[in-house]
Design an enzyme around this catalytic site. Structure first.
Site, PDB file in Angstrom:
ATOM      1  N   GLU A  79      10.614  50.904  10.236  1.00 45.38           N
ATOM      2  CA  GLU A  79      10.780  49.462  10.477  1.00 45.38           C
ATOM      3  C   GLU A  79      12.268  49.097  10.568  1.00 45.38           C
ATOM      4  O   GLU A  79      12.815  48.489   9.664  1.00 45.38           O
ATOM      5  CB  GLU A  79      10.049  48.637   9.412  1.00 45.38           C
ATOM      6  N   PRO A  80      12.893  49.478  11.669  1.00 49.67           N
ATOM      7  CA  PRO A  80      14.300  49.151  11.851  1.00 49.67           C
ATOM      8  C   PRO A  80      14.514  47.682  12.195  1.00 49.67           C
ATOM      9  O   PRO A  80      13.687  47.058  12.858  1.00 49.67           O
ATOM     10  CB  PRO A  80      14.686  50.023  13.055  1.00 49.67           C
ATOM     11  N   GLY A  81      15.616  47.139  11.728  1.00 49.61           N
ATOM     12  CA  GLY A  81      15.975  45.757  12.071  1.00 49.61           C
ATOM     13  C   GLY A  81      17.312  45.739  12.774  1.00 49.61           C
ATOM     14  O   GLY A  81      17.429  45.515  13.978  1.00 49.61           O
ATOM     15  N   ARG A  82      18.355  46.073  11.981  1.00 53.32           N
ATOM     16  CA  ARG A  82      19.735  46.040  12.474  1.00 53.32           C
ATOM     17  C   ARG A  82      19.915  46.829  13.782  1.00 53.32           C
ATOM     18  O   ARG A  82      20.556  46.359  14.710  1.00 53.32           O
ATOM     19  CB  ARG A  82      20.623  46.650  11.377  1.00 53.32           C
ATOM     20  N   ARG A 128      28.177  38.044   6.080  1.00 52.65           N
ATOM     21  CA  ARG A 128      28.171  39.469   5.739  1.00 52.65           C
ATOM     22  C   ARG A 128      29.512  39.977   5.215  1.00 52.65           C
ATOM     23  O   ARG A 128      29.558  40.835   4.344  1.00 52.65           O
ATOM     24  CB  ARG A 128      27.705  40.306   6.936  1.00 52.65           C
ATOM     25  N   TYR A 130      29.264  41.478   1.556  1.00 50.85           N
ATOM     26  CA  TYR A 130      29.449  42.899   1.275  1.00 50.85           C
ATOM     27  C   TYR A 130      30.516  43.581   2.125  1.00 50.85           C
ATOM     28  O   TYR A 130      30.315  44.693   2.623  1.00 50.85           O
ATOM     29  CB  TYR A 130      28.132  43.706   1.276  1.00 50.85           C
ATOM     30  N   CYS A 178      35.075  25.899   2.555  1.00 52.36           N
ATOM     31  CA  CYS A 178      35.936  25.727   1.377  1.00 52.36           C
ATOM     32  C   CYS A 178      35.706  26.858   0.393  1.00 52.36           C
ATOM     33  O   CYS A 178      35.157  26.651  -0.700  1.00 52.36           O
ATOM     34  CB  CYS A 178      35.651  24.386   0.727  1.00 52.36           C
ATOM     35  N   GLU A 179      36.035  28.037   0.787  1.00 57.90           N
ATOM     36  CA  GLU A 179      35.911  29.242  -0.045  1.00 57.90           C
ATOM     37  C   GLU A 179      37.013  30.181   0.397  1.00 57.90           C
ATOM     38  O   GLU A 179      37.097  30.510   1.593  1.00 57.90           O
ATOM     39  CB  GLU A 179      34.583  29.958   0.248  1.00 57.90           C
TER      40      GLU A 179
END
Ligand code: PLP
Length: 464
Positions: free
Chosen positions: A298-301, A338, A342, A369-370
């Site tokens: 079940e690949p996504g990326r 992302r 990570y 604002c981060e």
């Protein structure tokens, strides 16, 4: 290698025209940015379809009817994607009633879907069963009873699987590593919690145990991690067959195949993966006398990641002497969390200056604002200027689907390109205070669907 070649190597679908404009799947990105506004997610439909066909063909060649490819739709979930998956005869993996709802609205046949989640609500499980979801992957103790009762209520014998922790330490970021012993997903082989759960499932009258499931993590480049998983899962299958007489005819090995984000990434060829795994699996099944086992991935990326590019407009450019130059864009962690989440890495280019050298070292900052809202640290681009268009590559996975409304920033639209045409498939959100209009691209029906209980009004009010 020129700047364009460098990016073409990543995406395989970009080039430049004589005006120095970046072409994405043959379309002028500067024109698309003008037409749709920025930020804008662009998805190359033909590339998505090509990836689906690679998976389907690879599995068919290696496993015949016993191989099944599912798209892990958490990577990119919107109606058009499910339509494409349906047309390409892919199965799908779903993780919430929102994804079930969107897939159902796209006319996706639910019998080809697997429903996952470490804490599915009762409402979601009922939705799954009512909609005829093909297989529910159990990942909590209480679910066993709940699914059994709901299956009885709807007169179904529900196919279920169990999520197993194979204890494999895949070499990837710890937040996207899931098959290790201390993961919140799955049940352990070592501690025998998986044994307990399987026996519990087998006692239930309305449940049919059809699958053992595992997923060792994401953005994985070594074949070794997958090969070890085949050994562990087939060993486990043998153990439960002999010890408890439990027979399961299918293993779902999850997704996790890595893609190109930068030139350092070296993705596996699916044909190589499937050839090795097919050989390993058949060897294992023979040696362990398991018969023929169905094989699911079940690949996504790897289906949508490289098919996506995000366009931004450059705003503030700030030089911090002796430290770095920050180039701020009109998006950031709200449309792509992302990097903040990570430390993901990306390549980018100034899309309206493709005939210029990428000779300027900058970092790409988001607008939230981060301080951690950075999209790319230390990258080389053409000399940037206010209102230039910046394209960030390989953003097709886990960007739109992970987008948020932090700082009340509306989520960008998604446009797909296909055969030289472009089409809007998700509208840009617009802030409105009219009570019926949600400040997001989910529609009112979806909100009702999620909030189908007495807190419905309260649930809706947060979007107003
Ligand atoms: N299957 C499961 C259970 C997952 O949790 C994920 C990703 O988190 C996937 C499949 C898809 O992984 P990838 O997008 O890395 O292929």
């Amino acid at each position: 290698m020129s700047h364009t070649d460098n990016i073409d190597f990543l995406c395989g679908n970009v080039s430049a025209d004589e005006n120095g404009h970046l072409l994405f799947a043959g379309q002028d990105t500067a024109a698309l940015a003008r037409e749709y506004g920025t930020p804008l997610y662009l998805m190359d439909e033909e590339r998505i379809r090509e990836r689906c066909r690679t998976y389907i063909k690879g599995l068919k060649d290696a496993f015949g009817d016993k191989g099944q490819a599912l798209f892990a739709s958490k990577a990119a979930s919107f109606k058009r994607i499910y339509e494409i998956m349906k047309e390409e005869k892919m199965g799908i993996d779903l993780v919430s009633s929102g994804e079930i709802y969107t897939a159902a609205r796209a006319g996706f046949g639910m019998e080809k879907s697997f429903f996952h989640g470490n804490n599915k609500t009762e409402h979601e499980l009922e939705t799954a069963i009512k909609n005829g979801v093909g297989c529910i992957i159990i990942d909590s103790f209480h679910e066993v009873d709940v699914i059994d009762q709901l299956a009885e209520k709807y007169g179904r014998k529900q196919n279920v699987g169990l999520r197993i922790k194979p204890g494999v330490d895949a070499h990837t970021h710890k937040y996207i590593m899931t098959g290790n012993e201390d993961s919140k997903f799955g049940f352990g082989i070592e501690d025998e919690t998986a044994d307990y759960m399987l026996q519990l499932i087998c006692e239930k009258e309305n449940l049919v145990l059809s699958t053992l499931h595992c997923h060792i993590g994401s953005q994985i480049f070594e074949l070794e991690s997958f090969a070890v998983t085949v050994d562990i899962m087939t060993d486990y299958l043998k153990k439960i067959t002999e010890k408890y007489g439990i027979s399961v005819r299918e293993i779902n090995f999850g997704g996790g195949f890595g893609i190109h984000y930068t030139n350092e990434d070296k993705p596996l060829e699916f044909s190589e993966y499937v050839a090795l795994i097919a050989e390993k699996l058949s060897e294992n099944c023979k040696k362990k006398e398991l018969g023929e086992i169905g094989f699911v991935v079940e690949p996504g990326r790897s289906i949508v990641g490289e098919a996506g590019t995000t366009l931004y407009t450059i705003g503030a450019i700030k030089n911090i002497p002796g430290i770095r130059t920050d180039v701020s864009v009109d998006g950031g962690m709200t449309d792509n969390p992302r990097t903040a989440l990570y430390q993901a890495e990306y390549l980018c280019t100034v899309a309206n200056k493709m005939n210029e050298e990428a000779d300027t070292k900058v970092s790409i900052a988001g607008r939230c604002c981060e301080s951690g809202d950075m999209l790319i640290w230390d990258t080389m681009i053409q000399q940037p200027a206010y209102k230039d268009i910046l394209a960030v590559f390989s953003t097709g996975a886990y960007c739109y689907s992970m987008a948020s409304n932090y700082n009340r920033i509306p989520r960008p639209p998604v446009a797909v390109t296909c055969k030289g045409e472009d089409k809007l498939v998700v509208k840009r959100e617009i802030p409105m205070d009219n009570s019926k209009d949600l400040v997001n691209s989910l529609d009112i029906a979806l909100a009702e669907y999620h909030c189908n209980n007495k807190n419905y009004e309260k649930g809706l009010s947060i979007y107003r």
